[in-house]
Every structure is written in structure tokens, then in C-alpha cells.
Enzyme design. Structure first.
Site, PDB file in Angstrom:
ATOM      1  N   GLU A 198      -6.580 -14.491   0.919  1.00 18.44           N
ATOM      2  CA  GLU A 198      -6.208 -13.616   2.134  1.00 18.44           C
ATOM      3  C   GLU A 198      -7.153 -13.826   3.178  1.00 18.44           C
ATOM      4  OE1 GLU A 198      -4.434 -11.611   3.329  1.00 18.44           O
ATOM      5  OE2 GLU A 198      -3.182 -10.573   1.781  1.00 18.44           O
TER       6      GLU A 198
ATOM      7  N   ASP B 238       3.065  -9.203   5.247  1.00 18.27           N
ATOM      8  CA  ASP B 238       1.768  -9.292   4.697  1.00 18.27           C
ATOM      9  C   ASP B 238       0.662  -9.246   5.810  1.00 18.27           C
ATOM     10  OD1 ASP B 238      -0.371  -9.652   3.203  1.00 18.27           O
ATOM     11  OD2 ASP B 238       0.507 -10.178   1.590  1.00 18.27           O
TER      12      ASP B 238
ATOM     13  N   ASN C 151      -1.836  -3.376   6.027  1.00 19.28           N
ATOM     14  CA  ASN C 151      -1.639  -4.838   6.269  1.00 19.28           C
ATOM     15  C   ASN C 151      -1.502  -5.224   7.702  1.00 19.28           C
ATOM     16  OD1 ASN C 151      -1.950  -7.266   4.736  1.00 19.28           O
ATOM     17  ND2 ASN C 151      -0.692  -6.628   3.113  1.00 19.28           N
TER      18      ASN C 151
END
Length: 294
Positions: free
Chosen positions: A16, A199, A146
Site C-alpha cells: 500500500e 481503494d 481510503n
């Protein structure tokens, strides 16, 4: 058509928060559940791993060096090797079921970030801003905070709640460090878009929002009007976040996940968890750094 290619053999569990440092030309990213900050030097193609002391969901670079990191227990200042120097703020909710997730610095050096409700049952996640002294909550009742990004003119802050398949847009007051209640920017119902859900994200220099579709095998480019104008397939089921980098900011880097995926899926997508890159036909925007006093 240009395609995404893996950069490194390393496979993250939950990659991430890719973040390009234009000063050093290093691309950083995190592995949340095999907790570490990774560094890929784009000049000499070396890869360095800095283990962290707990789950790390996101970070911003600080003007004085090191990282401002959203972690399980709270917001921490980490040195350049990701060693904990100082805890700056607590996670306001029960960190046995929540942790900080996605985040980004704004043009005034504040840190905007949110948490994740890990079992997705209580909607206890929230979205905050940290100015170096105070952690202020702006949204509550979330499942997975997110997709934080800012329009190039700083008029808007974008934000998504991934399990709700929705991206929101908020009017952003840069001087005051506030946002309004917001509006739905893009809704992605399953019956139309399938399992892919928004995301992590980045905004390009033309004001278009790029979102990684978790379980969607793709990165989408969304116009300022909230319309999907391009879809870029990627050879993993679960891309997690994108970032612009490279000398001309025209390389799109994408992290991905391998944790919790079925054996069948991992056989179908053997590069799951890897870091990818692709040259794109538009330049991105530089990420801001945190500037508050440590």
C-alpha cells in the site's frame, strides 16, 4: 497498449501507499501486515526494506526527514530507517479492531488519514486530519477509509469507503484545514462494475482521479465530472494504490496484495503482491510533505 510490468520479484502481503520522493528519486511503499516500509531506488534499482514496530497503513514524508506514519496504535514519527522516534497521536478507537489505513499530506503540511474497521461489522472507522498538535475527526461511520487525494487547485479533497464501492468529493478549505459534508463523486454498484471497488488513489496534473480497483484487476481514470474515461488492466486481482513518479512524473506505480487470496487466484495471478509500473500519457502531481513541528 502500454501495460503494467512488475518491478521487483518481492511479493508483499498487503502492499500500500506508494509515495515518490522527487528529491532522491526513491519510491517508498508499505507492507501493512508484514510491517515494513520499502524503498525502491529508481536510479540504481536497489530495494531496501525497513521493518516497522507495528502495522503501518500509510505515511507522508516530513520536511525534516523521516516519515509521519499512520500505524495501528496511532500516528508516529519514524526516522529515515522507519525506527520509532515519537508517538504523535493515539488511534482514537480500539486498536484491536482498527488501525490507520490510507493517508496523505496537504499543501499546508497537515496529514489527512483514516482508519479501517477490520471485521467490517461495526462501521467504527473514521477520517481525520492531524496538524501536528491535534487530531480532528471529519467523518465517522466508515468501514475502510481510503483513496485520499487533492485536486491540483486544492479546491477538493477526494475520499473513498472501499466496501461501500463509493468515492466522495468534498469542498476543501486549504487555509482552514476543513472539508464540507461532501457528495458522491462515483458510485460503483456491483451489478454494473462487479467486485472491483475503489481503494488507494492519486490525482494527475489535469485533475483526473486514478483509483486502484481492489478485486477489480484494473486502475481507472475518472474525470473531474465523475466519469470513468479510461480503464487500465493489471495482472493481479487486487491492486491497492497508485502513485505518480519518475523524473517526468509520468510513471504510474501500483502496489498490490497477496494476503487472504485463494490458492486458485494466486495461481491465476502469480504476481500478486508485487510492485508494478507503467508509463502513462499524463503527468502526475508531486506529493506534499508534512511540515508541522516535531
Amino acid at each position: 497498449m502500454t501495460t503494467f510490468t512488475p518491478l521487483l520479484p518481492h511479493k508483499a502481503q498487503l502492499g500500500e501507499c506508494p509515495r515518490y520522493d522527487e528529491r532522491t528519486q526513491i519510491l517508498y511503499w508499505v507492507d501493512i501486515t508484514a510491517p515494513a516500509i520499502h524503498a525502491y531506488n529508481t536510479l540504481d534499482n536497489t530495494h531496501t526494506v525497513y521493518a516497522t514496530h507495528e502495522h503501518v497503513g500509510c505515511f507522508a514524508l516530513h520536511e525534516q526527514g523521516g516519515f509521519i506514519a499512520g500505524m495501528r496504535s496511532g500516528i508516529w514519527y519514524l526516522d529515515a530507517q522507519a525506527k520509532p522516534i515519537k508517538k504523535l497521536a493515539d488511534n482514537p478507537t480500539d486498536n484491536s479492531i482498527t488501525r490507520f489505513n490510507d493517508g496523505r499530506a496537504d499543501a499546508k503540511g497537515r496529514f489527512w488519514l483514516g482508519t479501517v474497521d477490520e471485521d467490517k461489522s461495526q462501521s467504527v472507522a473514521a477520517f481525520y486530519c492531524f496538524d501536528g498538535k491535534q487530531l480532528t475527526q471529519f467523518k465517522s461511520g466508515l468501514l475502510t477509509s481510503n483513496g485520499v487525494a487533492f485536486s491540483p487547485d486544492n479546491q477538493y479533497l477526494y475520499h473513498s469507503d472501499t466496501p461501500r464501492f463509493t468515492i466522495y468529493r468534498h469542498a476543501f478549505n486549504l487555509e482552514e484545514g476543513t472539508i464540507d459534508e461532501g457528495e458522491t463523486f462515483l458510485s460503483m454498484p456491483r451489478e454494473i462494475y462487479g467486485t472491483g471497488r475503489p481503494d488507494g488513489a492519486a490525482v494527475d496534473s489535469e485533475g483526473y482521479y486514478w483509483s486502484a480497483l481492489f478485486e477489480g484487476n484494473a486502475i481507472i481514470r475518472v474525470s473531474p465530472a465523475g466519469e470513468i474515461v479510461a480503464t487500465y488492466p493489471i495482472d493481479v486481482k487486487c491492486p491497492t494504490m497508485c502513485a505518480f513518479g519518475g523524473e517526468n512524473l509520468d510513471i504510474l506505480y501500483v502496489t498490490s496484495a497477496s494476503i487472504g487470496r485463494s490458492q486458485e487466484e494466486l495461481l491465476q495471478f502469480p504476481d500478486s503482491g508485487k510492485l508494478f509500473s507503467m508509463k502513462v500519457p499524463v503527468k502526475g502531481c508531486l506529493d506534499y510533505r508534512c511540515t508541522f513541528k516535531l
